[in-house]
Design an enzyme around this catalytic site. Structure first.
Site, PDB file in Angstrom:
ATOM      1  N   LYS C 129       0.829  -1.215   0.000  1.00 45.26           N
ATOM      2  CA  LYS C 129       0.000   0.000   0.000  1.00 45.26           C
ATOM      3  C   LYS C 129       0.856   1.254   0.000  1.00 45.26           C
ATOM      4  O   LYS C 129       0.448   2.309  -0.489  1.00 45.26           O
ATOM      5  CB  LYS C 129      -0.913   0.020   1.232  1.00 45.26           C
ATOM      6  CG  LYS C 129      -1.776  -1.225   1.427  1.00 45.26           C
ATOM      7  CD  LYS C 129      -2.784  -1.414   0.324  1.00 45.26           C
ATOM      8  CE  LYS C 129      -3.441  -2.777   0.425  1.00 45.26           C
ATOM      9  NZ  LYS C 129      -4.201  -3.157  -0.768  1.00 45.26           N
ATOM     10  N   GLU C 211      -0.760   7.602   8.552  1.00 53.57           N
ATOM     11  CA  GLU C 211      -1.483   8.642   7.803  1.00 53.57           C
ATOM     12  C   GLU C 211      -2.255   9.490   8.798  1.00 53.57           C
ATOM     13  O   GLU C 211      -2.641   9.012   9.866  1.00 53.57           O
ATOM     14  CB  GLU C 211      -2.556   8.003   6.909  1.00 53.57           C
ATOM     15  CG  GLU C 211      -2.085   7.366   5.630  1.00 53.57           C
ATOM     16  CD  GLU C 211      -3.256   6.722   4.882  1.00 53.57           C
ATOM     17  OE1 GLU C 211      -2.993   6.152   3.820  1.00 53.57           O
ATOM     18  OE2 GLU C 211      -4.421   6.784   5.364  1.00 53.57           O
ATOM     19  N   ARG C 303      -9.456  -6.807  -7.993  1.00 47.77           N
ATOM     20  CA  ARG C 303     -10.252  -8.023  -7.822  1.00 47.77           C
ATOM     21  C   ARG C 303     -11.705  -7.599  -7.722  1.00 47.77           C
ATOM     22  O   ARG C 303     -12.013  -6.405  -7.631  1.00 47.77           O
ATOM     23  CB  ARG C 303      -9.841  -8.749  -6.550  1.00 47.77           C
ATOM     24  CG  ARG C 303      -9.947  -7.834  -5.332  1.00 47.77           C
ATOM     25  CD  ARG C 303      -9.921  -8.553  -4.028  1.00 47.77           C
ATOM     26  NE  ARG C 303      -9.721  -7.642  -2.914  1.00 47.77           N
ATOM     27  CZ  ARG C 303     -10.692  -6.973  -2.297  1.00 47.77           C
ATOM     28  NH1 ARG C 303     -11.949  -7.108  -2.690  1.00 47.77           N
ATOM     29  NH2 ARG C 303     -10.424  -6.161  -1.291  1.00 47.77           N
TER      30      ARG C 303
END
Lengths: 155, 508, 508, 155
Positions: C129, C211, C303
């Site tokens: 990520k 974050e 996906r």
């Protein structure tokens, strides 16, 4: 198969090769059968130990599963019935009797219309199964009948 | 009549409480629409239906009489009483029963309750199919060649102009009742007798007329929706050509037989017919389309049809909700008057009837009941597992409706959905639908109203593969009931390997 | 890799046989798509799933190991063996399990089988990520302020620029795992420890970054579909802001928070992110949207998502079918690349978990199982009545998805569908959904990711009305079991009249 | 009501006024209850004659329906249990034991984390219910536990 024989419409049937059978919902008869061609889901409903109704791909099939002894007994009974005197005609569908074209004593010939039953949407004729004399009329116009209700007897 | 709304505003429910004067799947459908609109629903039930699904799903319920339809679902006084007792502001009649009965509509109106349907006068005008034929002719719409007056004394009429084979039809008819095919002039008298008797029994009116039999023909109908402000919209056509005893079994939209030009012609004719009467409701104008693409008006029904669901899926318009809203005076908005159809939808009707024996209706008790779900599948059911089917009523159990991007995908989806369906306790027409979906005529869309008669008959004889499977299952089931039976492996394991899968081929 | 089709032709199935490397509802969904496409489906099962619904629905099945996921659904060798044994030409991984595992995709490719997903290299790139954040920044897409490198020694980094509260996130993460909120600098070390442990346990990689916590925020994602020929289409956005423990519970499309301008910006960002990788599959780019309407890239998944159904209902596009077709090299046609969205769709996830106790997952056995149907309702279920829920797997039972002409109608339909739903045997989150649908924040569309935490908590205390009903039912049930009990009237009849209906008010 | 009393969480509850109760699917517990406010469909599952789980509007509620005699017996038993020595801590959810922070002999204080269980998606701490000494640790890291599995005992 432990002495059982399968018959459909009185004719012996060779059961398909199957490796596994399990109930998915026993109360309602949903079952899973594994055959060489794959798994199938069916509805299997018992009507006494030897009479079964199996729904395969939407078609309800009556199957007898009998031992030799049960078969002999059933055949003896059936044979006795066949030789009995009068034929009783029963309703094959539920509906309303709208016309009765025979009375006790009428001479009738095979195929002759005797009673008209209106099911939900249609007028259906009940016909004489063989030549004979009507011995008894058991319904009258305006009467509602269920499947299996005796309609009349032919001697 | 109290019209509560006169705008297209959707603030607040259009009615506070609606009596649903029907049973089975259509009652469930209307109850669902009420619930989504915030309207209280009142179910009615005969003694045969006290625990029926529609009663359990409604907010309230009212008993209306014994099982006999004449004393319950067809009894105007019983229904008006129930509506009054429950404080309903409107009555939804569903289809069948009293949905096209002018006397019922009038009685509802006179009770100060809104009838969700056309004015009683419209029902009276349309109820006479012969009168409707004459109106259509006057409006410039083609009708099937034949009489415009009742057939009274066959000997007094020259039927050679109509031609044979011909159809005798009850003027008060509908739903395939009171119809008889006649192939020769000398058979007319006898057939007329039967048709009259059926018509009197079904409708209390023995008026019969005669039309030429259009064959091969497709049965195509146009769905209309109108409001009280003069707006009328065509929501597309439906093809209902898969029929047995002149009753629909499968419906789809769009019709594979309708070209854009024919669609325009059908819509134009439908609007002309609709223009002959005053209505504000869902309505259907039915046509026959012959092999040359000519269309002939058959009849107009100003009520919901069984097959409204396919139109809902393709247009995205909730027809029952709009039926209720327009009855309350709400104006049809542009989202409805400018429908944008998408994809293809097919409905099959699941009936308790025996397709291997002339589609004879059966009663009894539904046991197993497993309906398909997943993408593009809608089921409108009137029963669930362990439900008694009273012999007095129509044997429709459920409608299985699929929707997909195009017709091929819809047919594939229908096949998948039928594969997932299991019903026990009674014979149903499921086996017929499984057969139908694999027929080349159906797959290609080239079928007509003669399909069942010419290709199905009473179905194929039982195949050895299916018989063998039934025998194996019954034998395993009997052995599973024996003392000491083990769960699982209940049949002898002669082959536990998996061959190349041929399950469908084996049992279709 | 054998690509069987290189055109948009739809003659014949894109593959002959597909192995579905998953379980539960998503396996059922893929099996249905295979059946509709004429493809044989091969289910896989652990010993806990031998009689599971997905196994029974597939054409064939292969055992892959004991109940432990590591030895079955997460075992690459077991799955490759199963694919080889069954002769599958392609593998569909569903979501979760190995669907984003680059090693699995590579193993499938190396076995000469088509992986229905992106190339292994794309999964490897997106699986990190942090790497994806860096790529997004390079592509000019806004990301949530925070680190672009792993957080290793908190003491060595000045986190004041990130700001508090902050979120620690696993670089290999997804599905809410490996996330921890931190409110103060001094809590970072302890939270980092827990997040790392969770990340190692879930993903085998303890890399964590930090974050800023965006709050209030909406979770909005864009659905993409791409083919092997460079075509990429945005199929609209989904709002997934109803979350508990950073996992989605309810999703809808279109998002009530997305204006046309924001939609354009989201689509543009999604395309930019998608442009950083090579993919030909369904994919989702996830964003947070803050109160000011600014959006921040979170992650991209190549996906199928759990919530793909809402997009299917609104666009009319069968995403699973197209996933399979594009994997076979088929080109996306105009009907897909120019979608015409219609109406509004909402999905609620029915989980076996206790919303009155922190949404704790429960296992056990589903008994009663009655799903809603009728217009505009789709159920994608992985269980049916009488199904064991193995404790090893995700407790998702089914997805209940509704579609209607607009959001108000969809909410009303959802309420109706939830009213029809009955589940027994285990506690589910049904009561939460029934609560949610009546909340003003949800009705108006003004909710954010904090809704469950701030408004639900562990749900309200049991109300007297519900307690009284439960007590009456249990007492009647006990009395119905006594010798000589009569069916029907099993409680004392103190009031058989029907009061003004207040059933919903009484029990919500 | 024939001497029965309803309790939820040990607290007596006044049953709602209901005029009719019928089973729709007895095997699975689907039932219909008519109250003054209308009909309701519920799931009613028995766990022995006096313990019932009733799902109302999605919420599963444990209800005891006991006679006076049953209640007295249950209370006597519960009281005996409460005075017994060590507390056994059991898993409240199924999952994987990922950390054990105590051993036999550890002194622990109320609220102290003892064991971490990973359920499908989360790390969950099991804490000491009161001050005491750990007498026995019954699980180890890596072990899978079901709901109700004993984890450790505090004396």
């Amino acid at each position: 198969m432990r002495g059982f024989e399968a018959r459909i419409g009185g004719v012996p049937v060779e059961p398909a090769v199957a490796s596994h059978f399990e109930w998915i919902d026993r109360a309602r008869g949903i079952a899973r059968l594994r055959t060489a061609e794959g798994d199938l889901e069916l509805v299997v409903e018992g009507r006494g130990p030897s009479e079964w109704l199996v729904t395969v791909a939407g078609r309800r099939i009556a199957v007898s599963i009998q031992t030799w002894r049960e078969r002999m007994l059933a055949e003896a009974e059936g044979s006795a019935r066949a030789h009995a005197g009068p034929v009783e005609i029963r309703a094959t569908l539920p509906g309303l009797v709208v016309a009765v074209g025979a009375e006790a004593g009428s001479e009738v010939s095979e195929g002759q219309p005797l009673i008209t039953i209106e099911a939900m949407k249609m007028q259906n004729e009940v016909r004489a199964p063989r030549d004979g004399t009507v011995t008894e009329v058991l319904v009258e116009p305006g009467q509602t009948v269920a499947t299996g209700t005796p309609l009349l007897r032919v001697g | 009549m109290s019209v509560r709304k006169d705008s297209s505003s959707r603030d607040g429910p259009p009615f506070g409480r609606i009596l649903v004067a029907n049973r089975g799947e259509i009652a469930v459908r209307v109850i669902r629409a009420c619930r989504e609109l915030g309207i209280e629903s009142v179910a009615v039930y005969s003694d045969a239906d006290a625990s029926a699904l529609h009663v359990r799903m409604a907010d309230r319920s009212e008993r209306i009489g014994p099982p006999s339809p004449a004393e319950s679902y067809l009894s105007i006084p019983a229904l008006i009483d129930a509506a009054r007792r429950s404080g309903a502001e409107a009555v939804h009649p569903g289809y069948g029963f009293l949905s096209e009965n002018a006397a019922f509509a009038r009685a509802v109106e006179e009770a100060g309750i809104v009838f969700i349907g056309p004015p009683a006068a419209t029902l009276a005008a349309l109820g006479d199919k012969l009168e409707a034929r004459r109106s259509a002719v006057a409006a410039g719409v083609p009708v099937v060649p034949g009489l415009l007056v009742p057939l009274e004394d066959p000997a007094a009429v020259d039927l050679s102009e109509v031609g044979f084979p011909a159809m005798l039809k009850a003027a008060a008819g509908g739903g395939g009742r009171g119809m008889r095919r006649v192939d020769r002039a000398e058979d007319v008298a006898a057939a007329l007798e039967t048709a009259r008797r059926e018509a009197i029994s079904a409708f209390g009116d023995g008026t019969v007329y005669v039309e030429r039999l259009v064959s091969p023909a497709r049965h195509v109908e146009v769905q209309l929706l109108g409001d009280r402000h003069g707006t009328l919209v065509c929501l597309g056509e439906r093809d209902c050509s898969v029929q047995r005893r002149n009753q629909k079994l499968v419906e789809e939209t769009p019709s594979p037989a309708v070209t854009p030009a024919l669609r325009e012609a059908l819509f134009d004719s439908a609007r002309r017919v609709a223009g002959t009467v005053d209505f504000h409701n869902a309505a259907t104008v039915e046509f026959l389309v012959d092999a040359g693409g000519s269309h002939y008006f058959l009849e107009m029904n100003t009520r919901l049809q069984v097959e409204h669901g396919v139109t809902e899926l393709v247009t995205g318009i909730d027809m029952v909700a709009w039926q209720i809203r327009v009855a309350a005076g709400i104006r049809l908005p542009r989202a409805v008057t400018e429908p944008e159809p998408r994809g293809h939808a097919i409905e099959v009707r699941l009936y308790a009837e025996d397709p291997y024996d002339g589609f004879r209706p059966v009663s009894g008790r539904v046991g197993a009941w497993r309906m398909p779900d997943g993408p593009g599948v809608r089921v409108d059911a009137g029963v669930e597992a362990d439900t008694d089917l009273p012999p007095q009523y129509d044997p429709l159990l459920a409608k299985l409706i699929v929707h997909a991007a195009d017709r091929d995908a819809a047919v594939a989806r229908l096949r998948r959905a039928l594969d997932e369906t299991l019903i026990g306790g009674v014979q149903t027409d499921l086996g017929f639908h499984r057969w139908l979906v694999d027929q080349p005529e159906f797959a290609s869309g080239h079928y007509d109203t003669g399909l069942i008669g010419s290709r199905w008959g009473d179905g194929a004889a039982l195949e050895d593969a299916a018989a063998g499977i039934a025998a194996a299952a019954a034998m395993a089931a009997r052995r599973s009931s024996l003392p000491g039976a083990m769960p699982g492996l209940l049949v002898e394991s002669t082959d536990s390997g998996w061959g190349r899968l041929a399950r469908r081929e084996a049992i279709r």
